[in-house]
Motif scaffolding. Structure first.
Motif, short mmCIF file in Angstrom:
data_model
loop_
_atom_site.label_atom_id
_atom_site.label_comp_id
_atom_site.label_asym_id
_atom_site.label_seq_id
_atom_site.Cartn_x
_atom_site.Cartn_y
_atom_site.Cartn_z
N ILE A 134 0.94 -1.20 -0.10
CA ILE A 134 0.14 0.19 0.41
C ILE A 134 1.47 0.94 -0.24
N VAL A 135 2.19 1.25 1.15
CA VAL A 135 2.79 2.07 0.76
C VAL A 135 3.66 2.48 -0.71
N GLU A 136 3.51 1.81 -0.85
CA GLU A 136 4.45 1.72 -2.97
C GLU A 136 4.05 2.43 -3.20
N GLU A 162 13.58 9.72 1.22
CA GLU A 162 13.63 8.75 1.61
C GLU A 162 14.76 8.05 1.17
N SER A 163 16.13 8.17 0.70
CA SER A 163 16.95 7.64 0.54
C SER A 163 17.70 7.87 1.96
N ILE A 164 18.13 8.88 2.41
CA ILE A 164 18.59 9.21 3.40
C ILE A 164 18.05 8.05 4.32
N LEU A 165 16.65 8.27 4.69
CA LEU A 165 16.34 7.60 5.48
C LEU A 165 16.28 5.97 5.08
N CYS A 192 10.08 4.57 3.15
CA CYS A 192 9.10 4.99 1.68
C CYS A 192 7.88 5.74 2.77
N LEU A 193 7.48 5.90 3.35
CA LEU A 193 6.08 5.83 4.20
C LEU A 193 6.17 7.42 4.87
N ALA A 194 7.14 7.57 5.14
CA ALA A 194 7.47 9.21 5.68
C ALA A 194 7.62 10.62 5.00
#
Length: 425
Positions: A134-136, A162-165, A192-194
């Motif tokens: 769902i997130v994707e 997203e990459s940093i996280l 991905c979610l944030a």
């Protein structure tokens, strides 16, 4: 005129080029590629090939489920909506996603309750896969929203966050020597979610506007493209699903270490095609769309980039991944060639989408999937990862040939004026 502008103000001209949507989309794809490389290195160093294969298998299931949730609307949304307010675009796409997301949750719950224990990975893993799917799906939808609303720079910023996280969470797992595939999968969800949720909220706070609701058209064209989306994903991922069944998860781990890198070859052309859908459709309506120069430019890119990718990857596998991954060298050449063919097919199929020929796009993707899957069944039992690699090459080649033939057929048989009258472009 362009040369005079470059000479007069080279910095301003460069700034304009960098603000082009396709440049920003390519930049986001390249960023994802660099992060994928770093993530791949950390996983292969922290996990055994078998556990790396389990992570790869779970990711393939997520990616296939994501396409089922999107129902082919990624490209049809961009083609139908052009320069719409971001808040309006979010609401329009949100309405497209609600029902599939609810059905997906219900299907996962039903599977967890009804499937035999030997066929289910457990409720925790099923929950992770469902949430990630769902997130994707929301993340991919935000990409289409950004393109349609002219906010690709926001999507690029989202990818940076997203990459940093992802790198931060994976670094913690790597340093802690965590060997649980579920926790490594969870790192993708967190990363991905944030940013996706953050930018959706931000876009909703921007001014909206009245836009003609084309969701019925988007869904109808999405349904026509849905077989293409599923077949494309199946063509790309069925090798990862077939390897553990016909060989082993260790073989999948070796194979994925290379395949993850060779896929990067196609990403720039795929991003370029997605960013140009609206412009190509407008040019087709005006009768000014010239497909041959676009396809030739794509071929030239592959001819230049493929040898560099193949040579670099072959030399770096053992120094970067470790001696355990030395057997993966055998699949570098066929996987690079396969990725090159796949890259050119993204341009050909993008042109078909712009012309409104979703059924032909689906037919091309199905042809590639059927051929590749048949090759996997025939070659993997006897040749392992080499069979999967050569099966990919044959399948992607079949898909490209079909795409080129249908692109020419569509151009010769359907004129822009006829397409307008039929309402397909």
């Amino acid at each position: 005129m362009t040369e005079q502008r470059v000479a007069a103000d080279p910095i301003g001209w460069l700034g304009e080029r960098l603000r082009e949507p396709y440049v920003q989309l390519v930049a986001s794809q390249l960023l994802i590629g660099v992060v994928a490389l770093a993530a791949n290195i950390m996983m292969v160093r922290a996990l055994t090939p078998a556990h790396r294969g389990e992570v790869a298998l779970l990711l393939q299931v997520v990616y296939l489920a994501t396409q089922a949730l999107l129902l082919g609307t990624e490209r049809s949304f961009v083609a139908a909506y052009h320069e719409v307010p971001p808040a309006t675009a979010v609401r329009l796409y949100g309405r497209l996603l609600v029902a599939p997301a609810l059905l997906g949750v219900a299907a996962a719950a039903a599977y967890a309750m009804l499937a035999p224990s030997r066929l289910t990975p457990g409720p925790a893993v099923l929950a992770l896969v469902t949430i990630f799917a769902i997130v994707e799906a929301a993340s991919l939808a935000s990409r289409s929203v950004a393109i349609a609303a002219g906010r690709v720079h926001d999507f690029l910023a989202s990818r940076v966050i997203e990459s940093i996280l992802l790198l931060a969470v994976m670094a913690v797992l790597f340093l802690a020597r965590v060997d649980s595939p579920e926790l490594w999968l969870g790192s993708y969800i967190v990363a991905c979610l944030a940013p996706t949720a953050g930018y959706v909220v931000y876009w909703l706070r921007l001014p909206g506007g009245a836009v003609s609701d084309e969701n019925r058209l988007v869904r109808r064209q999405g349904v026509a493209l849905f077989p293409a989306a599923i077949s494309n994903m199946a063509m790309l991922r069925s090798d990862r699903l077939a390897l553990p069944a016909l060989a082993s998860t260790t073989a999948l781990g070796l194979y994925t270490a290379v395949a993850t890198m060779t896929e990067l070859l196609a990403w720039p052309l795929r991003a370029y095609a997605d960013s140009r859908l609206g412009r190509w459709r407008a040019a087709h309506r005006d009768g000014t769309l010239r497909t041959r120069p676009i396809v030739v430019a794509a071929v030239c890119y592959v001819l230049v980039a493929a040898p560099l990718v193949a040579g670099g990857l072959y030399l770096l596998i053992v120094p970067v991944f470790g001696e355990d991954y030395a057997p993966a060298r055998a699949v570098v050449l066929p996987l690079v060639l396969a990725a090159g063919l796949y890259a050119v097919s993204r341009i050909s199929l993008g042109l078909l989408v712009a012309k409104g020929h979703g059924t032909l796009v689906s037919a091309a993707e199905i042809a590639g999937f059927v051929v590749s899957f048949a090759c996997y069944l025939l070659l993997i039992p006897g040749h392992g990862i080499a069979g999967a690699a050569w099966g990919s090459l044959i399948g992607y080649g079949a898909g490209l040939v079909f795409a080129l033939i249908t692109t020419r057929f569509a151009r010769d048989r359907i004129s822009p004026s006829a397409a307008r009258e039929a309402g397909v472009s």
